[in-house]
Structures are given as structure tokens and as C-alpha cells.
Design an enzyme around this catalytic site. Structure first.
Site, PDB file in Angstrom:
ATOM      1  CB  THR A  49      -2.883  -6.400  13.474  1.00 47.13           C
ATOM      2  OG1 THR A  49      -4.222  -6.394  14.447  1.00 47.13           O
ATOM      3  CG2 THR A  49      -2.737  -7.541  12.964  1.00 47.13           C
ATOM      4  CB  CYS A  92      20.656   5.059  22.389  1.00 46.83           C
ATOM      5  SG  CYS A  92      19.656   4.393  23.394  1.00 46.83           S
ATOM      6  CG  LEU A 149      -7.371  -8.966  10.312  1.00 40.86           C
ATOM      7  CD1 LEU A 149      -7.761  -7.871   9.375  1.00 40.86           C
ATOM      8  CD2 LEU A 149      -6.032  -8.946  10.526  1.00 40.86           C
ATOM      9  CE1 TYR A 206      -8.107  -5.587  20.746  1.00 46.11           C
ATOM     10  CE2 TYR A 206      -6.707  -6.846  19.161  1.00 46.11           C
ATOM     11  CZ  TYR A 206      -6.914  -6.357  20.397  1.00 46.11           C
ATOM     12  OH  TYR A 206      -6.178  -6.645  21.358  1.00 46.11           O
ATOM     13  CD1 TRP A 240       0.329   0.562   3.472  1.00 42.26           C
ATOM     14  CD2 TRP A 240      -0.164  -1.408   3.171  1.00 42.26           C
ATOM     15  NE1 TRP A 240       0.627  -0.171   4.412  1.00 42.26           N
ATOM     16  CE2 TRP A 240       0.505  -1.378   4.521  1.00 42.26           C
ATOM     17  CE3 TRP A 240      -0.733  -2.863   2.723  1.00 42.26           C
ATOM     18  CZ2 TRP A 240       0.596  -2.458   5.347  1.00 42.26           C
ATOM     19  CZ3 TRP A 240      -0.483  -3.986   3.636  1.00 42.26           C
ATOM     20  CH2 TRP A 240       0.178  -3.855   4.976  1.00 42.26           C
ATOM     21  CD  GLU A 247      -1.068   3.195   8.487  1.00 43.00           C
ATOM     22  OE1 GLU A 247      -0.966   3.153   9.841  1.00 43.00           O
ATOM     23  OE2 GLU A 247       0.182   3.254   7.743  1.00 43.00           O
TER      24      GLU A 247
END
Length: 403
Positions: free
Chosen positions: A70, A240, A107, A109, A40, A64
């Protein structure tokens, strides 16, 4: 950022020069190691878009929403299948909800699927049917996207930056974790989102926002992982603060998780004299709304599971059943609770099923079960039922003849 904030003290050191240096390091790593084949985020011909080039927002938006809670590897086959069935906004908006839920099955939810369906109708009204296939006609501002069901700031920012290469920041879990370590933030990310948004907006490259957002997500997903981060491979290691102080495994800070409640659920797979099984559609609102399931409910304290099933089916459907043999027993975890399902075959004795606590009830054949969207747990029950009867016509006939 508040000047007196001590949650991310090292972040006070950020300036345009520091941001530029971090961007260069991130892009150098991304160009060699980033995920460049996400479908995508490519043009229709499969090539990567040039800087500032527009790609279709429809596929990005669907992806999205699927990516919320997921992982990418799980989403990929679902996205491809979705795009085959609903290649554009018109096809999605004109579909019925059951078709949408069936395609989403597995999937989890499921409220995400219902929100996508609802948002598609809003977008179609906003853009117009004739213009919906034109990438330039889709909205490019945060407010419009965030007004749609199921879309927050990160999702909206990712859609806008991915589709239009516009400078909108994102702050998903991967990015939160990376920032918390990079700047040694000493509070749980969800309690410090204001500072983290300030940080990521300072770091965002306005010349290559699409690539920057993907790059920093990739670093979080592939290198700055939740446990045992791969610091030896991290291009940001020398920048870092968590690594410098040996805190990379301790950050980001997390609240102690509360123990999830545990319940035993008795489920009845009810069979009638015609060999059909009884399924019920959950109410539209709430957990797993609109999906179909085998009826049942929570076991009460001191109650034998067979009594739970017969009681629940009487209360929910106003039917009498004889609880027969056990089909399967297994545990299943949700984000807010853990359940153990005890699933039994049941023989329908008396009463016409009524949807007393559901939208609809139906008698369906075994072969027709695949036409209805079920939660993952019920899918396992269906598999056990089919395994039990072994797809053997003689065995099924003998069982159903006894009813």
C-alpha cells in the site's frame, strides 16, 4: 555474493570507497528532496530525531505493516485514525478483532490487520504492560521482530532502523528496482534477492541508517519509478549502469504475467419483512477472513445469474429467496483473480438462515451496516443499496411493505 554470479555483474565493482561515494550523493539529494515529514518517523514534538536518537517503535510498526502493498499517501489517514483509537500496545492488544478489522476497512489485505492484532498480544507479553510505553523496552533485533506474525526481513529492518537508528538494511520493491537499474542486474529481482541483499548491506550507511533507508526508498518512489524513470533528475545517474547502457526502461526484468482467472459472482442482498438485510461473516482463515459480506457465490457455466443467487443462498444459508431487481454490476480485481459482481435485491421467502459456510449470519438494519467491517467490494454494494432506496423513508416503507 557468489563470485561466479552474473546476475548483477557490475556489483562486483562495489568497495568501501564506491559505497561511500554513493552514500554522499544519496544524502545530498535526500537532505533537499526527501520525505522528512512522515509522522511515525518524527519525535512526539514533531521534530526529526537526531542521529542515534530513539523514537517509539509502536507507531513505526503499525505504519510498516500498513505500508505492505500500500502506498504512503493511502496509509497516512489510516495511520492517524489508528493512532487515535489505539494509541498504544495495551489498547490494541485488549481490543476485539472486529473493532480492529472495522478500523482497517478500506486498506485491503485484511490478513495484515489480524496479524497485527495477534502480534500485539505477543509483544505485550514480551515487553510487559508497564514497560510498553517506554521506547527503550521494545526489541531491537531482527530475530524477535521476524518471529512475529506478518513481519519479514525488510519490515523488521525498517522498524529497527527507523525506531532505533540501528544499521539494518531494507529491500522493499522501490529499493529492488533502484538496485536492479543501478547495477544492471539481468534477472528478475525476486529471483536474485540474495545478491540484492548483499548489495544493499554494502551500501548501507552505518552512521545514518535511519536516514539512508528512507533516502533510498524515496529515490525509488519519486525518481526511479517503475515506468519512465526520471533519470534527468536522478543524483545517481552518472553511477547507473542501466542509464549508461540505455536499459533503464527495460530493467528490472519481469516475468510475463499470467492472465488472471475471471469469475462472475452472484450476490443476494436479502431483505426480510422487518426491513432488515442479511449479512454473513466469512470464516476466519483465508481471503478476507473475519469480514462480513452479502451472501452469494460463483456462477456456473450456462447458469443464469438469478439461479446462481438462489442456489448459492440455499447452499450457504439454507434459505429460499425470490430474486428481485438488480442493484449494481461491477468488476473488482484481486491480486490473484478478477471478479464481476452481479448484485440483486432478494426477498426472504422461507427458512431460518444458518451459517453453513460462514462463522455467523445476522439480520441487521441499513443504518447498522456501518458497524461491521466489509470488504471494499461489499462497501460499494452498500452504497448502491442506499442510493437505490435514496434514504427516503417513504420509498423504503413501500418497498418493504411488498415483502
Amino acid at each position: 555474493m557468489k563470485k561466479n554470479s552474473q546476475k548483477c555483474p557490475q556489483a562486483l565493482l562495489i568497495n568501501s570507497g564506491k559505497a561511500f561515494a554513493l552514500q554522499r550523493v544519496i544524502f545530498t539529494w535526500f537532505d533537499d528532496h526527501g520525505r522528512h515529514a512522515i509522522p511515525w518517523k518524527l519525535k512526539a514534538d514533531g521534530c526529526r530525531p537526531a542521529s542515534g536518537e530513539i523514537i517509539g517503535a509502536y507507531g513505526v510498526w503499525i505504519a510498516e505493516i500498513m505500508l505492505q502493498q500500500t502506498q504512503l499517501k493511502t496509509v497516512l489517514p489510516y495511520w492517524h485514525k489508528w493512532m487515535d483509537v489505539f494509541p498504544g500496545l495495551i489498547e490494541l492488544a485488549s481490543a476485539d478483532e472486529q473493532t480492529v478489522l472495522l478500523l482497517w476497512q478500506g486498506l485491503g489485505y485484511y490478513s495484515r490487520a489480524r496479524r497485527i492484532h495477534k502480534a500485539s498480544k505477543i509483544l505485550l507479553d514480551l515487553i510487559g504492560a508497564k514497560e510498553s510505553g517506554d521506547p527503550n523496552a521494545w526489541p531491537r533485533d531482527l530475530d524477535t521482530w521476524m518471529a512475529l506474525p506478518g513481519i519479514g526481513r525488510t519490515t523488521a529492518g525498517s522498524i529497527i532502523s527507523s525506531a532505533f537508528d540501528l544499521p539494518e538494511a531494507i529491500l522493499d520493491g522501490n529499493v529492488q528496482r533502484l538496485l536492479a537499474r543501478l547495477f544492471a542486474c539481468n534477472s528478475e529481482p525476486k529471483k536474485n534477492l540474495s545478491d540484492l541483499w548483499t548489495l544493499i548491506e554494502q551500501l548501507l550507511d552505518h552512521e545514518r541508517p535511519r536516514d539512508f533507508n528512507q533516502a533510498i526508498m524515496d529515490l525509488g518512489a519519486k525518481i526511479c519509478i517503475p515506468k519512465n524513470p526520471l533519470c534527468s533528475k536522478c543524483p545517481l545517474r552518472r553511477h547507473c549502469f542501466a542509464y549508461a547502457s540505455g536499459q533503464q526502461k527495460m530493467l528490472p526484468m519481469k516475468d510475463v504475467k499470467k492472465k488472471l482467472p475471471f469469475h462472475v459472482i452472484g450476490i443476494g442482498v436479502v431483505v426480510n419483512e422487518s426491513g432488515q438485510v442479511l449479512i454473513a461473516q466469512r470464516l476466519a482463515e483465508g481471503l478476507l477472513g473475519g469480514l462480513w459480506e452479502f451472501p452469494g457465490g460463483k456462477q456456473e457455466e450456462g447458469e443464469v445469474i438469478e439461479l446462481t443467487i438462489s442456489r448459492e443462498l440455499k447452499e450457504e444459508l439454507d434459505i429460499d429467496v425470490e430474486v428481485d431487481e438488480k442493484l449494481v454490476s461491477f468488476e473488482h480485481a484481486y491480486s490473484h483473480m478478477k471478479l464481476r459482481f452481479e448484485v440483486f435485491l432478494c426477498r426472504h421467502i422461507d427458512g431460518e438462515p444458518k451459517p453453513l459456510s460462514s462463522q455467523k449470519v445476522k439480520w441487521v438494519t441499513l443504518s447498522a451496516l456501518s458497524e461491521y467491517p466489509f470488504p471494499a467490494a461489499n462497501a460499494r454494494m452498500i452504497a448502491s443499496l442506499r442510493d437505490h432506496l435514496n434514504y427516503d423513508k417513504k420509498a423504503r416503507a413501500e418497498y418493504f411493505q411488498d415483502i
